[in-house]
Enzyme design. Structure first.
Site, mmCIF file in Angstrom:
data_model
loop_
_atom_site.group_PDB
_atom_site.id
_atom_site.type_symbol
_atom_site.label_atom_id
_atom_site.label_comp_id
_atom_site.label_asym_id
_atom_site.label_seq_id
_atom_site.Cartn_x
_atom_site.Cartn_y
_atom_site.Cartn_z
ATOM 1 N N ASP A 206 0.865 -1.183 0.000
ATOM 2 C CA ASP A 206 0.000 0.000 0.000
ATOM 3 C C ASP A 206 0.906 1.239 0.000
ATOM 4 O OD1 ASP A 206 -1.355 2.258 1.194
ATOM 5 O OD2 ASP A 206 -2.905 0.919 1.955
ATOM 6 N N GLU B 65 -10.675 2.004 -0.886
ATOM 7 C CA GLU B 65 -11.930 1.386 -1.325
ATOM 8 C C GLU B 65 -12.351 1.846 -2.724
ATOM 9 O OE1 GLU B 65 -13.096 -0.988 0.852
ATOM 10 O OE2 GLU B 65 -14.429 -1.564 -0.759
ATOM 11 N N LYS C 297 -10.585 -0.096 -5.371
ATOM 12 C CA LYS C 297 -10.568 -1.561 -5.217
ATOM 13 C C LYS C 297 -11.351 -2.149 -6.386
ATOM 14 C CE LYS C 297 -11.535 -5.165 -1.816
ATOM 15 N NZ LYS C 297 -12.421 -5.603 -0.748
ATOM 16 N N VAL D 11 -7.860 -3.617 1.808
ATOM 17 C CA VAL D 11 -8.011 -3.390 0.367
ATOM 18 C C VAL D 11 -6.820 -3.994 -0.368
ATOM 19 C CG1 VAL D 11 -7.997 -1.623 -1.434
ATOM 20 C CG2 VAL D 11 -9.467 -1.338 0.578
ATOM 21 N N ASP E 91 -6.740 -7.849 -0.139
ATOM 22 C CA ASP E 91 -7.807 -8.456 -0.960
ATOM 23 C C ASP E 91 -7.452 -8.413 -2.450
ATOM 24 O OD1 ASP E 91 -9.414 -9.042 1.201
ATOM 25 O OD2 ASP E 91 -11.135 -7.856 0.540
ATOM 26 N N LYS F 159 -10.883 -15.205 1.933
ATOM 27 C CA LYS F 159 -11.555 -14.513 0.833
ATOM 28 C C LYS F 159 -10.691 -13.409 0.227
ATOM 29 C CE LYS F 159 -15.539 -13.859 3.183
ATOM 30 N NZ LYS F 159 -16.940 -13.438 3.362
ATOM 31 N N THR G 48 1.038 3.897 13.186
ATOM 32 C CA THR G 48 0.809 5.040 12.290
ATOM 33 C C THR G 48 -0.634 5.101 11.775
ATOM 34 O OG1 THR G 48 1.595 3.599 10.518
ATOM 35 C CG2 THR G 48 3.203 5.131 11.465
ATOM 36 N N HIS H 62 -23.686 -7.653 10.062
ATOM 37 C CA HIS H 62 -23.529 -7.517 8.610
ATOM 38 C C HIS H 62 -24.837 -7.757 7.864
ATOM 39 C CE1 HIS H 62 -19.451 -7.850 10.062
ATOM 40 N NE2 HIS H 62 -19.004 -7.461 8.887
#
Ligand SMILES: NC(=O)c1ccc[n+]([C@@H]2O[C@H](COP(=O)([O-])OP(=O)(O)OC[C@H]3O[C@@H](n4cnc5c(N)ncnc54)[C@H](O)[C@@H]3O)[C@@H](O)[C@H]2O)c1
Ligand SMILES: [Zn+2]
Length: 414
Positions: free
Chosen positions: A67, A98, A101, A132, A135, A168, A198, A281
Site C-alpha cells: 500500500d 476502497e 478496489k 483493500v 484483498d 476470501k 501510524t 452484517h
C-alpha cells in the site's frame, strides 16, 4: 455399460444408457497465521523461519506489493530488513483504498508479477497493507497462472483480525462490493501490531468494531476485556506502551482471531449459511452504501449491532442493563450508535429483503442472547425493526442530543 472403466478414488462410471462420470476430490487447505511484534526489526526471525511452508533464505528474491501509504511510513524499515537478510526484493507501491478496489488494481498487480517473472513454485508474492491491498493482491495471485502463492502482512486492525486471517479475496465491480472474488488463503499471514502505530485512530476503531462483534456473539470474556481496556488500547493504537496495555492488546487481538478462526475453519467455503460472523452484517451493507462516504465499514457494522441489540431487548433476549453495557462500550471505542439513515423509509425492509436473497430464502439472522451468545431467527418483521430503531434512537440520542445529527458518536474520526 462400458467395460474397462478406470476406477480411482472418487472417479466412477455412472450406470445408464450413455457413459457419465463423477469426479470427487478433496483439496486440503492449510495456512498459517503467525504473530510477532516488530516484524521488520533486523534481528526478528519471524519472516524468515516463522512459517514452515514459506521459509526465506539469503539469495531468495521476492516481489512485494505494498500500500503506497504504508510504503511511505514503513517502507524504509521493510527494505532494510530484507537487505540485512540478503533477500533481493522488488517493491511495487500500489494506491489502495476502497474507491480503487477495482479490476484495474488487479491488472496492476498482474503486470508487476509479469515484470518480475515470478517462479510460482518458490516465490510467493508478499502483500503488505490494509484489507483493500491484501484483498486485491490475494485476488490477483489466485488468478495468476491459476493460483500463485502469496503471503499477507496486514497493516490495519481490520487486516489483523479479519481480512488478513480468512480465505476470501476480491474487488468491487460497479456498485457491487467484493462482487468479483475467490476463496484463496494466503500461505501465511504475519501479524504485527506495531505496524498500527501510524494508523489513524478512526481506523483503529474500525477494527475494534469487528472485535466487538466477535465478543457480542461468542465471548463474554472478550467483552469484559473491551469494557475494561478497550478505550485505553484504542488510544494507545494497540502499541502496548505499558505492560498492562501490551497484555490487553495481545489478549484482545489473539482472542478475537482465535474465535474468528474457530468459526471459519469448519465453513471455509461458506456452504453453511447460518454464520454467526455475519452478525452486524445484515443491515450494515445497505447502511454503508446509503451513508457513503460518512461511515467506514466497521462503523456501519457497529450501528447494525446497536440496532439488533435493541431488537434483542424487545424480544427479551437481553436485559436493558446488558444493552446499556453494550452501548457504553461502543461509545468508549469512539464508535457511532446511530445514523439518521436508519430512519429512511423502507431502508431496513430493503436490507432485510436483500439478506434473505443472499441467505437462500431465509433470514438466518444472528441475534445476541445476553452478552457473548447468539441464536438465529427467521421471523423478524419490519414493524419490529422500526420499533428497535425507535428504541435505539432514544438510547443513542438521549435527552441532551443535538437536533437531528447525521451521526452520533463517542468521538468519530481523529
Ligand atoms: N477478505 C476478507 O475476508 C475481508 C474481511 C474484512 C474486510 N475486508 C476488506 O477490507 C477492506 C477494508 O480494509 P481496511 O479497513 O484495512 O482499509 P484500507 O485497506 O482501505 O486501509 C485504510 C486506510 O489506512 C491506510 N493504511 C493502511 N495501513 C496503514 C498504517 N499502518 N498506517 C497508516 N495508514 C495505513 C490505507 O492506505 C488506507 O488509506 C474492505 O475492502 C473490505 O471489503 C476483507
Ligand atoms: Zn465486516
Amino acid at each position: 455399460m462400458r467395460s474397462g472403466t478406470v476406477f480411482t478414488q472418487g472417479l466412477r462410471q455412472a450406470v445408464g444408457e450413455s457413459p457419465a462420470w463423477t469426479v470427487e476430490a478433496v483439496r486440503q487447505v492449510r495456512y498459517h497465521v503467525v504473530s510477532s511484534v516488530g516484524l521488520f526489526t533486523p534481528d526478528n526471525p519471524a519472516l524468515l523461519t516463522g512459517c514452515p511452508d514459506a521459509p526465506l533464505r539469503p539469495g531468495d528474491r521476492r516481489l512485494i506489493i505494498v500500500d503506497q501509504n504504508v510504503d511511505a511510513l514503513h517502507g524504509d524499515a521493510m527494505r532494510a530488513y530484507f537487505a540485512a537478510h540478503g533477500v533481493d526484493v522488488t517493491v511495487v507501491p500500489l494506491h489502495a483504498e476502497e474507491t480503487v478496489k477495482q479490476w484495474d488494481a488487479v491488472e496492476a498487480v498482474v503486470d508487476a508479477m509479469n515484470s518480475f517473472g515470478i517462479d510460482r513454485r518458490r516465490e510467493p508474492v508478499l502483500a503488505v497493507g490494509g484489507g483493500v491491498l491484501t484483498d486485491v493482491v490475494g485476488f490477483a495471485a489466485s488468478l495468476y497462472r491459476r493460483g500463485t502463492p502469496y503471503i499477507r502482512i496486514p497493516t490495519t486492525l481490520i487486516g489483523l483480525v479479519d481480512a488478513g486471517v480468512g480465505v476470501k479475496t476480491g474487488v468491487n465491480y460497479q456498485l457491487g462490493k467484493n462482487r468479483l472474488g475467490t476463496y484463496a488463503p494466503a500461505t501465511a499471514t504475519f501479524l504485527d501490531r506495531s505496524l498500527l502505530s501510524t494508523l489513524p485512530l478512526r481506523h483503529i476503531g474500525n477494527g475494534l468494531a469487528e472485535i466487538l462483534k466477535m465478543a457480542l456473539i461468542r465471548s463474554n470474556d472478550l467483552f469484559r476485556l473491551l469494557e475494561s481496556h478497550g478505550a485505553a488500547v484504542r488510544a494507545d493504537r494497540m502499541q502496548g506502551s505499558t505492560g498492562e496495555l501490551a497484555r490487553a492488546a495481545d489478549a484482545i487481538i489473539a482472542e478475537s482471531i482465535h474465535l474468528m478462526l474457530e468459526e471459519l475453519q469448519p465453513n471455509l467455503w461458506e456452504s453453511a449459511l447460518e454464520r454467526c460472523v455475519d452478525y452486524g452484517h445484515t443491515f450494515s451493507p445497505t447502511l454503508e452504501m446509503h451513508a457513503l462516504p460518512e461511515l467506514l465499514h466497521g462503523e456501519a457494522v457497529v450501528i447494525d449491532m446497536a440496532l439488533t441489540t435493541a431488537l434483542g431487548t424487545l424480544r427479551g433476549d437481553l436485559t436493558e442493563a446488558e444493552a446499556d453495557r453494550v452501548y457504553a462500550v461502543i461509545r468508549s471505542l469512539g464508535l457511532p450508535l446511530w445514523t439518521d439513515v436508519l430512519e429512511r423509509p423502507g431502508l431496513l425492509e430493503d436490507a432485510l429483503r436483500d439478506t434473505v436473497r443472499h441467505r437462500d430464502g431465509q433470514q438466518r439472522l444472528p441475534l445476541p442472547v445476553g452478552i457473548g451468545r447468539h441464536r438465529f431467527v427467521n421471523d423478524v418483521t419490519p414493524a419490529e425493526l422500526r420499533a428497535a430503531a425507535g428504541l435505539l434512537r432514544g438510547r443513542a440520542l438521549g435527552a441532551a442530543a443535538p437536533a437531528a445529527p447525521a451521526l452520533v458518536a463517542g468521538q468519530v474520526g481523529v
